[in-house]
Design a protein around this motif. Sequence first.
Motif, PDB file in Angstrom:
ATOM      1  N   ILE A  35       0.606  -1.544   0.277  1.00  0.00           N
ATOM      2  CA  ILE A  35       0.172  -0.119   0.059  1.00  0.00           C
ATOM      3  C   ILE A  35       0.215   1.064  -0.073  1.00  0.00           C
ATOM      4  N   TYR A  36       0.079   1.969  -0.830  1.00  0.00           N
ATOM      5  CA  TYR A  36       1.303   3.692  -0.233  1.00  0.00           C
ATOM      6  C   TYR A  36       0.034   4.242   0.092  1.00  0.00           C
ATOM      7  N   LEU A  37       0.516   4.459   0.628  1.00  0.00           N
ATOM      8  CA  LEU A  37      -0.674   5.806   2.294  1.00  0.00           C
ATOM      9  C   LEU A  37       0.193   7.300   2.170  1.00  0.00           C
ATOM     10  N   LYS A  38      -0.526   8.034   1.233  1.00  0.00           N
ATOM     11  CA  LYS A  38      -0.444   9.173   2.122  1.00  0.00           C
ATOM     12  C   LYS A  38      -1.554  10.265   3.137  1.00  0.00           C
ATOM     13  N   VAL A  39      -1.072  10.692   3.655  1.00  0.00           N
ATOM     14  CA  VAL A  39      -1.558  11.941   4.163  1.00  0.00           C
ATOM     15  C   VAL A  39      -0.977  13.106   4.169  1.00  0.00           C
ATOM     16  N   THR A  40      -3.024  13.559   3.349  1.00  0.00           N
ATOM     17  CA  THR A  40      -2.784  15.162   2.762  1.00  0.00           C
ATOM     18  C   THR A  40      -2.980  15.833   3.227  1.00  0.00           C
ATOM     19  N   ARG A  41      -2.909  16.919   1.714  1.00  0.00           N
ATOM     20  CA  ARG A  41      -3.368  18.912   2.393  1.00  0.00           C
ATOM     21  C   ARG A  41      -4.991  18.140   1.931  1.00  0.00           C
ATOM     22  N   SER A  45     -14.067  18.194  -1.251  1.00  0.00           N
ATOM     23  CA  SER A  45     -14.452  17.235  -1.966  1.00  0.00           C
ATOM     24  C   SER A  45     -14.736  15.638  -1.199  1.00  0.00           C
ATOM     25  N   ARG A  46     -13.391  15.332  -0.803  1.00  0.00           N
ATOM     26  CA  ARG A  46     -13.308  14.125  -0.565  1.00  0.00           C
ATOM     27  C   ARG A  46     -12.219  14.271   1.538  1.00  0.00           C
ATOM     28  N   ALA A  47     -13.012  12.963   2.113  1.00  0.00           N
ATOM     29  CA  ALA A  47     -11.947  12.945   2.969  1.00  0.00           C
ATOM     30  C   ALA A  47     -10.243  12.097   3.143  1.00  0.00           C
ATOM     31  N   GLY A  48     -11.343  10.908   2.212  1.00  0.00           N
ATOM     32  CA  GLY A  48     -10.522  10.608   1.530  1.00  0.00           C
ATOM     33  C   GLY A  48     -10.862   9.626   0.288  1.00  0.00           C
ATOM     34  N   LEU A  49      -9.339   8.458  -0.559  1.00  0.00           N
ATOM     35  CA  LEU A  49      -9.840   7.619  -1.805  1.00  0.00           C
ATOM     36  C   LEU A  49      -8.625   6.770  -1.253  1.00  0.00           C
ATOM     37  N   TYR A  50      -9.477   5.715  -2.405  1.00  0.00           N
ATOM     38  CA  TYR A  50      -8.662   5.075  -2.588  1.00  0.00           C
ATOM     39  C   TYR A  50      -8.651   4.666  -3.839  1.00  0.00           C
ATOM     40  N   PHE A  51      -7.081   3.426  -4.638  1.00  0.00           N
ATOM     41  CA  PHE A  51      -7.254   3.480  -5.359  1.00  0.00           C
ATOM     42  C   PHE A  51      -6.696   2.118  -6.654  1.00  0.00           C
ATOM     43  N   TYR A  52      -6.609   1.502  -7.109  1.00  0.00           N
ATOM     44  CA  TYR A  52      -5.265   0.605  -7.874  1.00  0.00           C
ATOM     45  C   TYR A  52      -4.611   1.752  -8.635  1.00  0.00           C
ATOM     46  N   ASP A  53      -2.903   1.178  -8.121  1.00  0.00           N
ATOM     47  CA  ASP A  53      -2.236   1.790  -9.187  1.00  0.00           C
ATOM     48  C   ASP A  53      -1.584   0.634  -9.937  1.00  0.00           C
ATOM     49  N   GLU A  54      -2.516   0.643 -11.434  1.00  0.00           N
ATOM     50  CA  GLU A  54      -2.201  -0.562 -12.083  1.00  0.00           C
ATOM     51  C   GLU A  54      -1.182  -0.628 -12.879  1.00  0.00           C
ATOM     52  N   CYS A  56       2.347   0.523 -11.212  1.00  0.00           N
ATOM     53  CA  CYS A  56       2.523   0.554 -10.224  1.00  0.00           C
ATOM     54  C   CYS A  56       2.675  -1.292  -9.657  1.00  0.00           C
ATOM     55  N   GLY A  57       1.367  -1.470  -9.759  1.00  0.00           N
ATOM     56  CA  GLY A  57       0.949  -2.369  -9.405  1.00  0.00           C
ATOM     57  C   GLY A  57       0.428  -2.517  -7.808  1.00  0.00           C
ATOM     58  N   ARG A  58       0.173  -1.598  -7.130  1.00  0.00           N
ATOM     59  CA  ARG A  58      -0.371  -1.525  -5.983  1.00  0.00           C
ATOM     60  C   ARG A  58      -1.552  -0.317  -5.708  1.00  0.00           C
ATOM     61  N   HIS A  59      -1.662  -0.564  -3.704  1.00  0.00           N
ATOM     62  CA  HIS A  59      -3.066  -0.080  -3.257  1.00  0.00           C
ATOM     63  C   HIS A  59      -2.326   1.630  -3.499  1.00  0.00           C
ATOM     64  N   VAL A  60      -3.870   2.359  -3.463  1.00  0.00           N
ATOM     65  CA  VAL A  60      -3.350   4.068  -3.123  1.00  0.00           C
ATOM     66  C   VAL A  60      -4.329   4.331  -2.195  1.00  0.00           C
ATOM     67  N   ILE A  61      -3.541   4.786  -1.123  1.00  0.00           N
ATOM     68  CA  ILE A  61      -5.414   4.859  -0.287  1.00  0.00           C
ATOM     69  C   ILE A  61      -4.770   6.900   0.330  1.00  0.00           C
ATOM     70  N   TYR A  62      -5.128   7.945  -0.001  1.00  0.00           N
ATOM     71  CA  TYR A  62      -5.625   9.178   0.556  1.00  0.00           C
ATOM     72  C   TYR A  62      -6.399   9.473   1.324  1.00  0.00           C
ATOM     73  N   ILE A  63      -5.177   9.769   2.768  1.00  0.00           N
ATOM     74  CA  ILE A  63      -6.829  10.441   3.772  1.00  0.00           C
ATOM     75  C   ILE A  63      -6.043  11.648   4.349  1.00  0.00           C
ATOM     76  N   LEU A  73      -9.802   8.084  11.483  1.00  0.00           N
ATOM     77  CA  LEU A  73      -9.670   5.761  11.344  1.00  0.00           C
ATOM     78  C   LEU A  73     -10.925   5.978  10.665  1.00  0.00           C
ATOM     79  N   ILE A  74     -12.129   6.034  11.038  1.00  0.00           N
ATOM     80  CA  ILE A  74     -13.580   6.167  10.600  1.00  0.00           C
ATOM     81  C   ILE A  74     -13.313   6.188   8.715  1.00  0.00           C
ATOM     82  N   THR A  75     -12.682   7.258   7.884  1.00  0.00           N
ATOM     83  CA  THR A  75     -11.763   6.808   7.094  1.00  0.00           C
ATOM     84  C   THR A  75     -10.670   6.064   6.528  1.00  0.00           C
TER      85      THR A  75
END
Length: 152
Positions: A35-41, A45-54, A56-63, A73-75
């Motif tokens: 997983i690539y997890l990034k805590v963002t500014r 429009s949203r508190a978090g985001l998930y997508f699969y980066d084809e 790089c072959g990894r899951h990406v989560i932004y919070i 935590l809930i997000t």
Amino acid sequence: MGKQSQGESLWGPLRRYVPKAAFGYVEELLNREVIYLKVTRPKKSRAGLYFYDEKCGRHVIYINGNLDRYNFLITLVHEYAHLVVRRQYGKAVKPHGVEWKRAFAGLMRPLLRVEVFPEEIVKLLALHMRNPMATHFRDQELLSVIKKYQQH
């Protein structure tokens, strides 16, 4: 997310974003996948985001980094539930469909304890998890109680 030194968790920097009693569980979840997890500014429009980066072959989560510990935590678990559904069903299901609702509720279940959330929040989260919305930020009763306990 950060450099890993001997004996220190790769996810250690997340300790400042989640309730102390939830960190071990969060760490366990995040260690299950690449997983690539990034805590963002903050994003409006949203508190978090998930997508699969084809590519790089990894899951990406932004919070968003401006969330209090409970909303963070809930997000995070919300976004991780998307990962679980992607793993299990691919792209064949709705983003907030029954499969996601089931995954999200299941992932939240171990966190519905007074060691993690104040009792008032646990009760409302348990109700919310019976049929979770696409975003818990639409659950005004839950949000108003979380606001009472906000801690950054």
